[in-house]
Each structure stands twice: as C-alpha cells, then as structure tokens.
Enzyme design. Structure first.
Site, PDB file in Angstrom:
ATOM      1  N   LYS A 199       2.236  -3.219   7.260  1.00  0.00           N
ATOM      2  CA  LYS A 199       2.534  -3.401   5.827  1.00  0.00           C
ATOM      3  C   LYS A 199       3.976  -2.962   5.531  1.00  0.00           C
ATOM      4  CE  LYS A 199       0.183  -4.629   2.886  1.00  0.00           C
ATOM      5  NZ  LYS A 199      -0.160  -5.986   2.368  1.00  0.00           N
ATOM      6  N   TYR A 246      -1.954  -0.420  10.889  1.00  0.00           N
ATOM      7  CA  TYR A 246      -2.059  -1.106   9.576  1.00  0.00           C
ATOM      8  C   TYR A 246      -0.836  -0.811   8.721  1.00  0.00           C
ATOM      9  CZ  TYR A 246      -3.331  -1.684   4.638  1.00  0.00           C
ATOM     10  OH  TYR A 246      -3.327  -2.011   3.315  1.00  0.00           O
ATOM     11  N   THR A 257       0.818  -1.207   0.000  1.00  0.00           N
ATOM     12  CA  THR A 257       0.000   0.000   0.000  1.00  0.00           C
ATOM     13  C   THR A 257       0.856   1.263   0.000  1.00  0.00           C
ATOM     14  OG1 THR A 257      -1.449   1.287   1.455  1.00  0.00           O
ATOM     15  CG2 THR A 257      -0.110  -0.335   2.516  1.00  0.00           C
ATOM     16  N   ASP A 258       0.274   2.355  -0.477  1.00  0.00           N
ATOM     17  CA  ASP A 258       0.983   3.650  -0.409  1.00  0.00           C
ATOM     18  C   ASP A 258       1.040   4.175   1.027  1.00  0.00           C
ATOM     19  OD1 ASP A 258      -1.736   4.255  -0.156  1.00  0.00           O
ATOM     20  OD2 ASP A 258      -1.672   5.973  -1.519  1.00  0.00           O
ATOM     21  N   GLU A 259       0.242   3.567   1.929  1.00  0.00           N
ATOM     22  CA  GLU A 259       0.170   4.099   3.293  1.00  0.00           C
ATOM     23  C   GLU A 259       1.491   3.916   4.051  1.00  0.00           C
ATOM     24  OE1 GLU A 259      -3.581   3.291   5.284  1.00  0.00           O
ATOM     25  OE2 GLU A 259      -4.593   3.042   3.361  1.00  0.00           O
ATOM     26  N   ASN A 263      -5.645   3.916  -2.718  1.00  0.00           N
ATOM     27  CA  ASN A 263      -6.953   3.361  -2.346  1.00  0.00           C
ATOM     28  C   ASN A 263      -7.683   2.792  -3.553  1.00  0.00           C
ATOM     29  OD1 ASN A 263      -6.249   5.157  -0.101  1.00  0.00           O
ATOM     30  ND2 ASN A 263      -8.331   4.731   0.615  1.00  0.00           N
TER      31      ASN A 263
HETATM   32  P1  NAD Z   1      -9.401  -7.616   1.946  1.00  0.00           P
HETATM   33  O1  NAD Z   1      -9.444  -7.352   3.419  1.00  0.00           O
HETATM   34  O2  NAD Z   1     -10.601  -7.390   1.128  1.00  0.00           O
HETATM   35  O3  NAD Z   1      -8.954  -9.137   1.704  1.00  0.00           O
HETATM   36  C1  NAD Z   1      -7.957  -9.761   2.443  1.00  0.00           C
HETATM   37  C2  NAD Z   1      -8.056 -11.270   2.195  1.00  0.00           C
HETATM   38  O4  NAD Z   1      -7.007 -11.906   2.949  1.00  0.00           O
HETATM   39  C3  NAD Z   1      -9.383 -11.865   2.677  1.00  0.00           C
HETATM   40  O5  NAD Z   1      -9.912 -12.719   1.675  1.00  0.00           O
HETATM   41  C4  NAD Z   1      -9.002 -12.659   3.909  1.00  0.00           C
HETATM   42  O6  NAD Z   1      -9.806 -13.805   4.125  1.00  0.00           O
HETATM   43  C5  NAD Z   1      -7.550 -13.052   3.594  1.00  0.00           C
HETATM   44  N1  NAD Z   1      -6.779 -13.308   4.806  1.00  0.00           N
HETATM   45  C6  NAD Z   1      -6.708 -12.533   5.922  1.00  0.00           C
HETATM   46  N2  NAD Z   1      -5.939 -13.128   6.838  1.00  0.00           N
HETATM   47  C7  NAD Z   1      -5.501 -14.309   6.299  1.00  0.00           C
HETATM   48  C8  NAD Z   1      -4.652 -15.346   6.755  1.00  0.00           C
HETATM   49  N3  NAD Z   1      -4.125 -15.325   7.984  1.00  0.00           N
HETATM   50  N4  NAD Z   1      -4.392 -16.375   5.926  1.00  0.00           N
HETATM   51  C9  NAD Z   1      -4.936 -16.409   4.688  1.00  0.00           C
HETATM   52  N5  NAD Z   1      -5.762 -15.463   4.196  1.00  0.00           N
HETATM   53  C10 NAD Z   1      -6.026 -14.418   4.999  1.00  0.00           C
HETATM   54  O7  NAD Z   1      -8.161  -6.783   1.426  1.00  0.00           O
HETATM   55  P2  NAD Z   1      -7.968  -6.010   0.041  1.00  0.00           P
HETATM   56  O8  NAD Z   1      -8.522  -4.658   0.175  1.00  0.00           O
HETATM   57  O9  NAD Z   1      -8.381  -6.887  -1.078  1.00  0.00           O
HETATM   58  O10 NAD Z   1      -6.385  -5.870   0.031  1.00  0.00           O
HETATM   59  C11 NAD Z   1      -5.572  -6.914  -0.502  1.00  0.00           C
HETATM   60  C12 NAD Z   1      -4.109  -6.529  -0.355  1.00  0.00           C
HETATM   61  O11 NAD Z   1      -3.870  -5.307  -1.042  1.00  0.00           O
HETATM   62  C13 NAD Z   1      -3.692  -6.281   1.093  1.00  0.00           C
HETATM   63  O12 NAD Z   1      -2.397  -6.805   1.257  1.00  0.00           O
HETATM   64  C14 NAD Z   1      -3.708  -4.774   1.230  1.00  0.00           C
HETATM   65  O13 NAD Z   1      -2.765  -4.354   2.186  1.00  0.00           O
HETATM   66  C15 NAD Z   1      -3.301  -4.356  -0.164  1.00  0.00           C
HETATM   67  N6  NAD Z   1      -3.817  -3.033  -0.591  1.00  0.00           N
HETATM   68  C16 NAD Z   1      -5.149  -2.727  -0.450  1.00  0.00           C
HETATM   69  C17 NAD Z   1      -5.619  -1.498  -0.899  1.00  0.00           C
HETATM   70  C18 NAD Z   1      -7.078  -1.137  -0.819  1.00  0.00           C
HETATM   71  O14 NAD Z   1      -7.439  -0.001  -1.138  1.00  0.00           O
HETATM   72  N7  NAD Z   1      -7.973  -2.030  -0.432  1.00  0.00           N
HETATM   73  C19 NAD Z   1      -4.733  -0.585  -1.480  1.00  0.00           C
HETATM   74  C20 NAD Z   1      -3.384  -0.944  -1.607  1.00  0.00           C
HETATM   75  C21 NAD Z   1      -2.948  -2.180  -1.168  1.00  0.00           C
HETATM   76  P1  TYD Z   2     -10.978   3.703   4.133  1.00  0.00           P
HETATM   77  O1  TYD Z   2     -11.922   3.320   3.049  1.00  0.00           O
HETATM   78  O2  TYD Z   2     -11.105   3.034   5.466  1.00  0.00           O
HETATM   79  O3  TYD Z   2      -9.492   3.537   3.567  1.00  0.00           O
HETATM   80  P2  TYD Z   2      -8.075   4.065   4.180  1.00  0.00           P
HETATM   81  O4  TYD Z   2      -8.264   4.381   5.601  1.00  0.00           O
HETATM   82  O5  TYD Z   2      -7.191   2.885   3.972  1.00  0.00           O
HETATM   83  O6  TYD Z   2      -7.687   5.245   3.351  1.00  0.00           O
HETATM   84  O7  TYD Z   2     -11.120   5.270   4.382  1.00  0.00           O
HETATM   85  C1  TYD Z   2     -10.974   6.194   3.329  1.00  0.00           C
HETATM   86  C2  TYD Z   2     -11.065   7.579   3.916  1.00  0.00           C
HETATM   87  O8  TYD Z   2     -12.417   7.791   4.363  1.00  0.00           O
HETATM   88  C3  TYD Z   2     -10.182   7.778   5.136  1.00  0.00           C
HETATM   89  O9  TYD Z   2      -9.686   9.113   5.131  1.00  0.00           O
HETATM   90  C4  TYD Z   2     -11.132   7.593   6.312  1.00  0.00           C
HETATM   91  C5  TYD Z   2     -12.469   8.075   5.764  1.00  0.00           C
HETATM   92  N1  TYD Z   2     -13.645   7.388   6.296  1.00  0.00           N
HETATM   93  C6  TYD Z   2     -14.730   8.132   6.760  1.00  0.00           C
HETATM   94  O10 TYD Z   2     -14.698   9.369   6.765  1.00  0.00           O
HETATM   95  N2  TYD Z   2     -15.836   7.477   7.211  1.00  0.00           N
HETATM   96  C7  TYD Z   2     -15.910   6.105   7.238  1.00  0.00           C
HETATM   97  O11 TYD Z   2     -16.939   5.547   7.688  1.00  0.00           O
HETATM   98  C8  TYD Z   2     -14.804   5.356   6.744  1.00  0.00           C
HETATM   99  C9  TYD Z   2     -14.822   3.846   6.756  1.00  0.00           C
HETATM  100  C10 TYD Z   2     -13.690   6.032   6.266  1.00  0.00           C
END
Ligand code: NAD
Ligand code: TYD
Length: 350
Positions: free
Chosen positions: A160, A156, A131-133, A185
C-alpha cells in the site's frame, strides 16, 4: 461534464458502502463499479442498488490494461476512486507477490490508463484509498499524522505504501490531479469474516474458538465503515488536490478488550449466561511481525473539511452485531462459498 465515476473494489467491504452512498446520494452521476470479484468481492453487498439507473458493474481485473481502457472508453470515466486491493495482512504474509501484483502493479496500471485517457488533468481526479498501516507501528505514545514518515512493516502495508508513492509520483511527474486518504481499521456490515470483528461475531455465534494473536495487547484505532464512506465523499468533493488526509475514529482499543466486548454483547443478544462466550477466547501464536499499535490523528480532515465520526464505538459495534445476526443468509453464503455464484445468476446476461 456529467460525472462518470469509476469506483474500483466496489464489491468489497468498504467499496460497497462507498458505491451505495454515491449511487443513492448523487443520482446525476454515473457510478461504475469495477471489481474482479476475488474471494473478497461479493455482489450481494450491492443488492439495494443493482438496478439503479445510474449504476453499472464491470467485472474486470485492474491488472488487465486493455480491459481498463475499454471500461474508460465505454463509460467515459471522468474520475476514479480506487479501493480495489488485496487487504488482509495475514494473507500478505503467506503470499506477498499477490499483494505486489494487485496493490502495486494494479494501481500503476490504473494510473497509466487514466493518464492516457484523460486530456485536461484539471478536470479529473484520481482518488487513492489507503491505510494508516503505511506509517508502521507505534509504541504506546504518539499518533500518525499526514507528515509521519512511511515505515511499512508487513507485506500488505509495504504494497500500500508503494502504491501511495506511485500516486504521488504521477501527481508530481505528470501533473495528474490526485488525492490520498489513509484510514484506520474499519468495522461494520459486509466485512469478510476473516478480519477480527466479523470473525469473532461469526465464531461466537457458532460456539467456535476466538483466536487472539499473542497476548491480545496490540492496539488498533477503529472507525465505523459508514463514517469512512462519508469521509471519502467529503474528500472527493472538497479535498485539496495533491493532499493527503488521515481518517480515524479517535477510538483505540486493545484486541483483547474488543473480543471481550463482543463476547459480552453477544451473550446479551443471544440470551446466553454472562461470561459464557469469553470461554471461547483462545490465545494463539502471534502474527509474524505484528504491528503493536496504530493511532490516527485525524484533526486535519476534521479542521479543513468538518468531517468527524458520527457514531460512538459501542453504538457502532451494536449495529454491526445486529447486522450479522439479521443477515444470516449473507454470512451462510459467504462461509459456504455460494456468494461467488451471484454474478453468474444475476449479472451474466446484462
Ligand atoms: P476488501 O478485501 O473487502 O475488498 C477488496 C475488493 O477489491 C474486493 O471486492 C475484490 O474483489 C477487489 N479486487 C481485488 N483484486 C482485484 C483486482 N485485481 N481487480 C479488481 N478488483 C480487485 O477490502 P476493504 O477492506 O474493503 O478495503 C478497501 C480498500 O481500503 C483497500 O485498498 C484497503 O487497502 C483500504 N483500507 C482498508 C481498511 C480496512 O480496515 N478494511 C482500512 C484502511 C484502508
Ligand atoms: P485485522 O482485522 O486482520 O486487521 P489489521 O491486521 O489490518 O489491523 O486484525 C486486527 C487485529 O486483530 C490485529 O492486531 C490482529 C488481530 N487478530 C487476532 O488477534 N486474531 C484474528 O483472528 C485476527 C484475524 C486478527
């Protein structure tokens, strides 16, 4: 050597898009989706490919080394695309250790198993999806590049960042072939409705309050999830080993503006009076340590691999809203908890 790619976290939001893309685009690869099915894992996301001859599912915890070894041997795993993680910042604030376990220790477990199983490391790739975070929080100017120093601010992002460091350490120390992408995101179909965009779509539909943290002035860069999956495909096949690529949408939005856009579009879709959904906006206590702004400079992946986002944000948001409105059963199953029965009903006897 026939590719047998282990995709971890394939039942989650981004993972299901990556699994579907690889299963459909590469019939000659074996795709093994390894997922524990935590609250975030949903096999209904993979209905379209669950009977494909090149797809297998393994319900395994990445914390269980013996189970991972079994899967590597059973499927002769040649490459890993690692997405499994705890992914929600708010949950990391209430339970940081769960993030250390899955994101840090789980990743190191997986690295160890890959390191022990593979012989000639040049033939195998360990791809870590991050992630960029990890770069921390920006003020109103500047962008994250691949050389921005890590400065994670939430449990988080700290977990990461740690896992990224371990991946690089294994590349440096043991010469494992690795690659990392740090993405902004994501939004799109199949996202669990705890994250901002699906939560708001769900709440607008049901006339529930839309919780906006603080003043809603925090800024995120948003990328359509299918474009992230395309980037992963490109980096997997063409990325330089040992490199990092930032992936982003060139698309910064204040949270409050996104929430208002969703309200406006949902009013149109649901035939409500203009402005009615905005009345649901409720300002709530800010998230602890809330990062102000994320903004990605994605020119490296654009320049070196020719990747760029395929969709404009408004188009992507419209598609996303349409998906949630058309997939009422998916949303109902998620909110009622029924989605967690899918494995027992459809997979247990496979
Ligand atoms: P998500 O929470 O939707 O999915 C995570 C998956 O991992 C789930 O299917 C869960 O069952 C599985 N999991 C969790 N713990 C586990 C374990 N111990 N063993 C096996 N499987 C397990 O997450 P996402 O949003 O799809 O993100 C996927 C990846 O991309 C993550 O590594 C996250 O850090 C990264 N990422 C997410 C975003 C975003 O905006 N969602 C952005 C950048 C990077
Ligand atoms: P989120 O979707 O949780 O992603 P991330 O925290 O990884 O960026 O949140 C996106 C943005 O929206 C973040 O600045 C937090 C804000 N947010 C709210 O204002 N209300 C909410 O209910 C949630 C879940 C997030």
């Amino acid at each position: 050597m026939k590719k047998s790619i282990l995709i971890t976290g394939g039942a989650g939001f981004i993972g299901c898009h990556v699994v579907r893309l690889f299963v459909e685009k590469y019939p000659d690869y074996n795709i093994i989706n390894l997922d524990l099915l935590t609250y975030a894992g949903n096999l209904e996301n993979l209905k379209e490919v669950e009977n494909a001859p090149n797809y297998r599912f393994e319900r395994v915890d990445i914390l269980k080394e013996e189970d991972l070894k079994f899967v590597f041997e059973k499927h002769n795993v040649t490459d890993v695309i690692h997405l499994a993680a705890e992914s929600h910042v708010d949950r990391s604030i209430t339970d940081p250790l769960a993030f250390v376990r899955t994101n840090v220790i789980g990743t190191v477990n997986l690295l160890n198993v890959a390191k022990a199983y593979w012989k000639n490391y040049d033939d195998h790739l360990f791809y870590h999806v991050s992630t960029d975070e990890v770069y921390g929080s920006l003020e109103d100017g500047g962008f994250f590049t691949e050389t921005t120093p890590y400065d994670p601010q939430s449990p988080y992002s700290a977990s990461k960042a740690s896992s990224d460091h371990f991946v690089r350490a294994y590349a440096n120390t043991y010469k494992l072939k690795t690659v990392i992408t740090n993405c902004s995101n994501n939004y799109g179909a199949n996202q669990f409705p705890e994250k901002l965009i699906p939560l708001c779509i769900h709440n607008i539909k049901n006339n529930r309050p839309l919780p906006v943290y603080g003043k809603g002035e925090n800024i995120r860069d948003w990328l359509y999830v299918v474009d992230h999956a395309r980037a992963i495909d490109m980096v997997f096949h063409e990325g330089k080993p040992g490199e990092t690529y930032n992936v982003g949408g060139f698309n910064e939005w204040k949270n409050i503006d996104i929430v208002k856009l969703l309200c406006q579009k949902m009013d149109e879709k649901l035939g409500r009076e203009a402005g009615s959904s905005e009345k649901l906006i409720t300002y709530v206590t800010d998230r602890a340590g809330h990062d102000h702004r994320y903004a990605i400079d994605a020119t490296k992946i654009q320049r070196e691999l020719g990747w760029e986002p395929s969709l404009q944000f408004e188009e992507g948001i419209t598609k996303t809203i349409d998906w949630y409105l058309e997939n009422e059963e998916w949303l109902n199953n998620v909110t009622s908890g029924d989605y967690q029965k899918y494995y027992e009903l459809h997979y247990d006897n496979r």
